[in-house]
Scaffold this motif. Structure first.
Motif, short mmCIF file in Angstrom:
data_model
loop_
_atom_site.label_atom_id
_atom_site.label_comp_id
_atom_site.label_asym_id
_atom_site.label_seq_id
_atom_site.Cartn_x
_atom_site.Cartn_y
_atom_site.Cartn_z
N ILE A 78 -13.08 12.14 5.22
CA ILE A 78 -12.41 11.00 4.61
C ILE A 78 -13.31 10.47 3.51
CG2 ILE A 78 -11.57 8.64 4.94
CD1 ILE A 78 -10.77 9.37 7.76
N PHE A 79 -12.72 10.24 2.36
CA PHE A 79 -13.48 9.69 1.24
C PHE A 79 -12.82 8.40 0.79
CE2 PHE A 79 -14.82 9.19 -3.17
CZ PHE A 79 -16.19 9.39 -3.06
N VAL A 80 -13.62 7.35 0.68
CA VAL A 80 -13.10 6.02 0.34
C VAL A 80 -13.13 5.83 -1.17
CG1 VAL A 80 -13.49 3.54 0.60
CG2 VAL A 80 -13.82 5.07 2.56
N VAL A 81 -11.96 5.66 -1.76
CA VAL A 81 -11.86 5.51 -3.21
C VAL A 81 -11.80 4.02 -3.55
CG1 VAL A 81 -10.78 6.37 -5.31
CG2 VAL A 81 -10.58 7.68 -3.20
N TYR A 82 -12.90 3.38 -3.26
CA TYR A 82 -13.20 2.00 -3.63
C TYR A 82 -14.62 2.00 -4.17
CZ TYR A 82 -9.46 -0.66 -1.21
OH TYR A 82 -8.27 -1.22 -0.80
N ALA A 83 -14.91 1.13 -5.12
CA ALA A 83 -16.29 0.79 -5.44
C ALA A 83 -16.66 -0.41 -4.56
CB ALA A 83 -16.42 0.49 -6.92
N ASN A 143 -5.00 19.02 -11.28
CA ASN A 143 -6.07 19.93 -10.85
C ASN A 143 -5.70 20.78 -9.65
OD1 ASN A 143 -8.62 19.12 -12.51
ND2 ASN A 143 -7.69 17.16 -11.90
N GLY A 144 -4.50 20.59 -9.11
CA GLY A 144 -4.08 21.39 -7.97
C GLY A 144 -4.86 21.10 -6.71
N TRP A 145 -5.22 19.81 -6.53
CA TRP A 145 -6.02 19.44 -5.36
C TRP A 145 -5.11 19.24 -4.14
CZ3 TRP A 145 -9.04 15.25 -8.54
CH2 TRP A 145 -10.01 15.90 -9.33
N ASP A 146 -4.51 20.32 -3.70
CA ASP A 146 -3.57 20.24 -2.58
C ASP A 146 -4.28 20.05 -1.25
OD1 ASP A 146 -1.45 20.61 -4.33
OD2 ASP A 146 -1.54 22.80 -4.15
N HIS A 147 -5.59 20.20 -1.21
CA HIS A 147 -6.34 20.00 0.03
C HIS A 147 -6.64 18.52 0.28
CE1 HIS A 147 -9.24 20.02 -3.19
NE2 HIS A 147 -10.20 19.60 -2.39
N MET A 148 -6.18 17.66 -0.64
CA MET A 148 -6.41 16.23 -0.50
C MET A 148 -5.10 15.49 -0.23
SD MET A 148 -8.98 15.43 -3.69
CE MET A 148 -10.56 16.28 -3.90
N ASP A 149 -5.10 14.63 0.78
CA ASP A 149 -4.00 13.71 1.02
C ASP A 149 -4.43 12.32 0.56
OD1 ASP A 149 -2.41 15.66 2.13
OD2 ASP A 149 -2.84 15.12 4.21
N LEU A 150 -3.47 11.44 0.40
CA LEU A 150 -3.75 10.10 -0.10
C LEU A 150 -3.09 9.04 0.76
CD1 LEU A 150 -4.76 8.11 -2.34
CD2 LEU A 150 -2.58 8.55 -3.52
N THR A 151 -3.84 8.01 1.09
CA THR A 151 -3.25 6.80 1.66
C THR A 151 -3.93 5.61 0.99
OG1 THR A 151 -2.61 5.68 3.71
CG2 THR A 151 -4.85 6.53 3.60
N CYS A 152 -3.16 4.56 0.72
CA CYS A 152 -3.67 3.43 -0.04
C CYS A 152 -3.49 2.11 0.70
CB CYS A 152 -2.97 3.31 -1.40
SG CYS A 152 -3.29 4.68 -2.52
N LEU A 153 -4.50 1.29 0.63
CA LEU A 153 -4.40 -0.09 1.10
C LEU A 153 -3.78 -0.93 0.00
CD1 LEU A 153 -7.90 -0.37 2.77
CD2 LEU A 153 -5.70 -0.40 3.94
N PRO A 154 -3.19 -2.08 0.35
CA PRO A 154 -2.56 -2.93 -0.67
C PRO A 154 -3.55 -3.34 -1.75
CG PRO A 154 -1.91 -3.64 1.52
CD PRO A 154 -3.00 -2.63 1.70
N GLY A 169 0.82 -1.19 0.00
CA GLY A 169 0.00 0.00 0.00
C GLY A 169 0.86 1.25 0.00
N LEU A 170 0.27 2.37 0.39
CA LEU A 170 0.96 3.66 0.32
C LEU A 170 0.38 4.58 1.37
CD1 LEU A 170 2.90 5.54 -1.40
CD2 LEU A 170 0.84 6.22 -2.63
N LEU A 191 -8.85 7.66 0.97
CA LEU A 191 -8.45 6.31 1.38
C LEU A 191 -8.75 5.39 0.21
CD1 LEU A 191 -7.57 4.12 3.33
CD2 LEU A 191 -9.81 4.23 4.40
N ALA A 192 -7.71 4.95 -0.47
CA ALA A 192 -7.90 4.32 -1.77
C ALA A 192 -7.27 2.94 -1.87
CB ALA A 192 -7.31 5.22 -2.87
N CYS A 193 -7.67 2.24 -2.91
CA CYS A 193 -7.01 1.00 -3.31
C CYS A 193 -5.68 1.36 -3.96
CB CYS A 193 -7.91 0.26 -4.30
SG CYS A 193 -7.10 -1.14 -5.11
N GLY A 194 -4.65 0.58 -3.66
CA GLY A 194 -3.34 0.84 -4.25
C GLY A 194 -3.34 0.82 -5.76
N ALA A 195 -4.29 0.11 -6.37
CA ALA A 195 -4.36 0.03 -7.82
C ALA A 195 -4.76 1.36 -8.45
CB ALA A 195 -5.35 -1.06 -8.25
N LEU A 196 -5.20 2.31 -7.63
CA LEU A 196 -5.65 3.61 -8.14
C LEU A 196 -4.68 4.74 -7.80
CD1 LEU A 196 -9.41 3.32 -7.07
CD2 LEU A 196 -8.43 2.84 -9.33
#
Length: 211
Positions: A80-85, A41-52, A12-13, A25-30
Motif C-alpha cells: 500500500i502506498f499513501v499518495v499524500y504529502a 502508463n499501463g499501470w494495471d497492477h495498481m488499484d486506487l482508493t481515495c479519502l474525501p 472519496g472514491l 491510498l490517495a487524497c480525492g483531490a489527486l
C-alpha cells in the motif's frame, strides 16, 4: 472514467478491487491525475482508493483516516502506498506511515510535489505571499475556499483573509482553457494578481513510476 468532483470532495472514491498488487491510498483531490497516469502508463497492477478531499480543511483528521484505510485493505495487497504529502499534519502522517510500514509521497503538500519538491523549496522562499490552486482546487474553489471561509455570506471578510497575499498561482496539471478562465476568475474574486504555471504531474509521476 468520469468521476464527479463533488463526490471526490465529500465522499472519496473506492476503486480497490484487489485486482492489483499495489493499492494507492490517495487524497480525492489527486484522483484525476492518478487515473490519467495509470491509463497513460499501463499501470494495471495498481488499484486506487481515495479519502474525501475535503479532509484538507481538517488536517488533524487525515492521519487517523489513512490509518483506518491501510488496516482495512492491507490484507488484500502486496503493498500500500499513501499518495499524500504531509498536508498540514505536522509530521504525524509520516510517523504513522512509518509505523504501518507503508510509503508515502515526499514533500510538505501537493503544491510542492506538483511543481517538484526541489524547485518549490527554492521558489517558495520568494513566494510567501502567493496563494496556490491546482486543477482540482480551481474546479472546487467554492467548496474549499469561498464557502468554508464564509465569503459567500460575508464577502467583506475577503481582505481580512487575503490582504497579505499578492498573487494567485494556478499550478496547471493540464492545458485547459476553461480551467484557466476559471482560475483567473478565482484570482479576481480574491483581489489578487494572476499567474498560470504549467507543472504537469511533477514529482507525483516520478514517485508512482518508481513503484
Amino acid at each position: 472514467m468520469s468521476i464527479d468532483d463533488q463526490r471526490l470532495t465529500t465522499t472519496g472514491l473506492d476503486l480497490a478491487a484487489s485486482s492489483g498488487r499495489i493499492l494507492l491510498l490517495a487524497c480525492g483531490a489527486l484522483a484525476h491525475e492518478i487515473l490519467a497516469l495509470k491509463a497513460a502508463n499501463g499501470w494495471d497492477h495498481m488499484d486506487l482508493t481515495c479519502l474525501p478531499a475535503i479532509l484538507h480543511n481538517h488536517p488533524d483528521k487525515i492521519t487517523g483516516a489513512v490509518e483506518a484505510m491501510v488496516l482495512k485493505h492491507r490484507a488484500g495487497y502486496d503493498e500500500i502506498f499513501v499518495v499524500y504529502a504531509d498536508c498540514g499534519t505536522g509530521g504525524q502522517l509520516l510517523k504513522k506511515c512509518a509505523e504501518l510500514g507503508v510509503g508515502m509521497v515526499e514533500g510538505p503538500h501537493c503544491y510542492s510535489f506538483f511543481e517538484g519538491n526541489d524547485i518549490f523549496a527554492k521558489t517558495s522562499e520568494d513566494e510567501f505571499t502567493a496563494f496556490y490552486l491546482t486543477d482540482f482546487l480551481v474546479k472546487q474553489f467554492d467548496a474549499f475556499v469561498w464557502k468554508p471561509l464564509g465569503l459567500d455570506r460575508h464577502p467583506d471578510l475577503r481582505d481580512m483573509y487575503f490582504g497579505n497575499y499578492t498573487k494567485l498561482v494556478y499550478q496547471a496539471q493540464t492545458d485547459n482553457r476553461a480551467l484557466d478562465a476559471k482560475a483567473q476568475d478565482c484570482a479576481a474574486r480574491l483581489g489578487l494578481a494572476y499567474e498560470r504555471r504549467f507543472t504537469g504531474y511533477g514529482d507525483l509521476e516520478t514517485t508512482l513510476a518508481s513503484l
